[in-house]
Design a protein around this motif. Sequence first.
Motif, PDB file in Angstrom:
ATOM      1  N   MET A  50     -28.763  26.742   7.431  1.00 21.64           N
ATOM      2  CA  MET A  50     -29.731  26.472   6.575  1.00 21.64           C
ATOM      3  C   MET A  50     -28.954  25.720   5.139  1.00 21.64           C
ATOM      4  N   ASP A  51     -29.229  25.056   4.794  1.00 22.20           N
ATOM      5  CA  ASP A  51     -28.710  24.205   3.465  1.00 22.20           C
ATOM      6  C   ASP A  51     -29.256  24.789   2.236  1.00 22.20           C
ATOM      7  N   ARG A  52     -28.485  25.562   1.437  1.00 24.27           N
ATOM      8  CA  ARG A  52     -29.013  26.253   0.105  1.00 24.27           C
ATOM      9  C   ARG A  52     -28.566  25.178  -1.135  1.00 24.27           C
ATOM     10  N   THR A  53     -29.501  25.161  -2.196  1.00 21.37           N
ATOM     11  CA  THR A  53     -29.372  24.192  -3.142  1.00 21.37           C
ATOM     12  C   THR A  53     -29.599  25.215  -4.520  1.00 21.37           C
ATOM     13  N   ARG A  54     -29.172  24.457  -5.782  1.00 20.90           N
ATOM     14  CA  ARG A  54     -29.630  25.058  -6.857  1.00 20.90           C
ATOM     15  C   ARG A  54     -30.154  23.967  -7.797  1.00 20.90           C
ATOM     16  N   ALA A  55     -31.290  24.377  -8.400  1.00 20.58           N
ATOM     17  CA  ALA A  55     -31.925  23.589  -9.506  1.00 20.58           C
ATOM     18  C   ALA A  55     -32.066  24.204 -10.774  1.00 20.58           C
ATOM     19  N   ARG A  56     -31.506  23.546 -11.887  1.00 23.67           N
ATOM     20  CA  ARG A  56     -31.734  24.238 -13.261  1.00 23.67           C
ATOM     21  C   ARG A  56     -32.980  23.157 -13.774  1.00 23.67           C
ATOM     22  N   VAL A  57     -34.125  23.828 -14.385  1.00 22.61           N
ATOM     23  CA  VAL A  57     -35.073  23.199 -14.704  1.00 22.61           C
ATOM     24  C   VAL A  57     -35.561  23.461 -16.013  1.00 22.61           C
ATOM     25  N   PHE A  58     -35.786  22.569 -16.750  1.00 22.18           N
ATOM     26  CA  PHE A  58     -36.231  22.666 -18.233  1.00 22.18           C
ATOM     27  C   PHE A  58     -37.540  22.096 -18.280  1.00 22.18           C
ATOM     28  N   VAL A  80     -39.110  26.092 -21.489  1.00 17.57           N
ATOM     29  CA  VAL A  80     -38.600  27.214 -20.793  1.00 17.57           C
ATOM     30  C   VAL A  80     -37.437  26.761 -19.752  1.00 17.57           C
ATOM     31  N   GLU A  81     -36.670  27.531 -19.551  1.00 19.64           N
ATOM     32  CA  GLU A  81     -35.479  27.176 -18.603  1.00 19.64           C
ATOM     33  C   GLU A  81     -35.626  28.031 -17.343  1.00 19.64           C
ATOM     34  N   ALA A  82     -35.116  27.529 -16.373  1.00 19.26           N
ATOM     35  CA  ALA A  82     -35.238  28.135 -14.996  1.00 19.26           C
ATOM     36  C   ALA A  82     -34.112  27.826 -14.017  1.00 19.26           C
ATOM     37  N   MET A  83     -33.689  28.676 -13.418  1.00  9.93           N
ATOM     38  CA  MET A  83     -32.695  28.409 -12.349  1.00  9.93           C
ATOM     39  C   MET A  83     -33.098  28.893 -10.905  1.00  9.93           C
ATOM     40  N   PHE A  84     -33.145  28.057 -10.131  1.00 12.81           N
ATOM     41  CA  PHE A  84     -33.609  28.297  -8.767  1.00 12.81           C
ATOM     42  C   PHE A  84     -32.562  28.265  -7.809  1.00 12.81           C
ATOM     43  N   GLU A  85     -32.245  29.045  -6.759  1.00 14.91           N
ATOM     44  CA  GLU A  85     -31.501  28.990  -5.771  1.00 14.91           C
ATOM     45  C   GLU A  85     -32.097  29.469  -4.176  1.00 14.91           C
ATOM     46  N   GLY A  86     -31.965  28.672  -3.244  1.00 13.25           N
ATOM     47  CA  GLY A  86     -32.581  28.634  -2.138  1.00 13.25           C
ATOM     48  C   GLY A  86     -32.536  27.723  -1.136  1.00 13.25           C
ATOM     49  N   SER A  87     -33.152  27.656  -0.077  1.00 18.40           N
ATOM     50  CA  SER A  87     -33.406  26.637   0.709  1.00 18.40           C
ATOM     51  C   SER A  87     -33.770  25.462  -0.034  1.00 18.40           C
ATOM     52  N   GLU A  88     -33.663  24.158   0.480  1.00 20.10           N
ATOM     53  CA  GLU A  88     -33.698  23.079  -0.249  1.00 20.10           C
ATOM     54  C   GLU A  88     -35.183  22.865  -0.188  1.00 20.10           C
ATOM     55  N   GLU A  89     -36.035  23.088   0.669  1.00 21.42           N
ATOM     56  CA  GLU A  89     -37.383  23.127   0.916  1.00 21.42           C
ATOM     57  C   GLU A  89     -38.117  24.254  -0.093  1.00 21.42           C
ATOM     58  N   VAL A 128     -40.823  17.901 -17.112  1.00 20.59           N
ATOM     59  CA  VAL A 128     -39.726  18.842 -16.304  1.00 20.59           C
ATOM     60  C   VAL A 128     -38.551  17.974 -16.072  1.00 20.59           C
ATOM     61  N   GLU A 129     -37.371  18.450 -16.754  1.00 22.36           N
ATOM     62  CA  GLU A 129     -35.979  17.954 -16.470  1.00 22.36           C
ATOM     63  C   GLU A 129     -35.425  18.770 -15.338  1.00 22.36           C
ATOM     64  N   VAL A 130     -34.850  18.207 -14.196  1.00 22.44           N
ATOM     65  CA  VAL A 130     -34.194  18.908 -13.201  1.00 22.44           C
ATOM     66  C   VAL A 130     -32.773  18.552 -13.040  1.00 22.44           C
ATOM     67  N   GLU A 131     -31.768  19.265 -12.941  1.00 23.58           N
ATOM     68  CA  GLU A 131     -30.365  19.234 -12.788  1.00 23.58           C
ATOM     69  C   GLU A 131     -30.130  20.065 -11.517  1.00 23.58           C
ATOM     70  N   TYR A 132     -29.463  19.148 -10.394  1.00 22.24           N
ATOM     71  CA  TYR A 132     -29.114  19.996  -9.181  1.00 22.24           C
ATOM     72  C   TYR A 132     -27.691  20.224  -9.122  1.00 22.24           C
ATOM     73  N   GLY A 133     -27.271  21.285  -8.558  1.00 25.95           N
ATOM     74  CA  GLY A 133     -25.967  21.570  -8.147  1.00 25.95           C
ATOM     75  C   GLY A 133     -25.685  22.508  -7.366  1.00 25.95           C
ATOM     76  N   GLU A 134     -24.383  22.917  -7.167  1.00 31.33           N
ATOM     77  CA  GLU A 134     -24.086  24.103  -5.941  1.00 31.33           C
ATOM     78  C   GLU A 134     -24.685  25.335  -6.239  1.00 31.33           C
ATOM     79  N   PRO A 135     -25.074  26.048  -5.235  1.00 29.43           N
ATOM     80  CA  PRO A 135     -25.371  27.439  -5.576  1.00 29.43           C
ATOM     81  C   PRO A 135     -24.448  28.252  -5.954  1.00 29.43           C
ATOM     82  N   GLU A 136     -24.559  29.095  -6.847  1.00 27.16           N
ATOM     83  CA  GLU A 136     -23.677  30.285  -7.321  1.00 27.16           C
ATOM     84  C   GLU A 136     -23.913  31.575  -6.494  1.00 27.16           C
TER      85      GLU A 136
END
Length: 91
Positions: free
Chosen positions: A1-9, A44-53, A74-82
């Motif tokens: 399962m591919d994991r991803t990270r999104a930082r959201v503003f 509000v700032e949030a960081m999400f990590e999990g499956s792409e879905e 909503v601004e989104v920056e994608y990156g590698e999960p930590e």
Amino acid sequence: MDRTRARVFVSGTVQGVYYRASTRDTAREHGVSGWVRNREDGRVEAMFEGSEEDVDAMVGWCHEGSPAAQVEDVEVEYGEPEGIEGFEIRR
């Protein structure tokens, strides 16, 4: 399962309307790890990590937010999960 990270503003009327608590509850329902916090600039700032879905579902949810929220942008920056575990509200 591919994991991803999104930082959201998220901007708009998103503080003082249970946005953070609703984000935490929704993230836990989706099994997404990360955190959410209010920023001094009113966003509000949030960081999400999990499956792409699941991360994509959370990013989509951010456009609506809690029932009392009025989301303008909503601004989104994608990156590698930590490897964040659990989901918390940060102060």
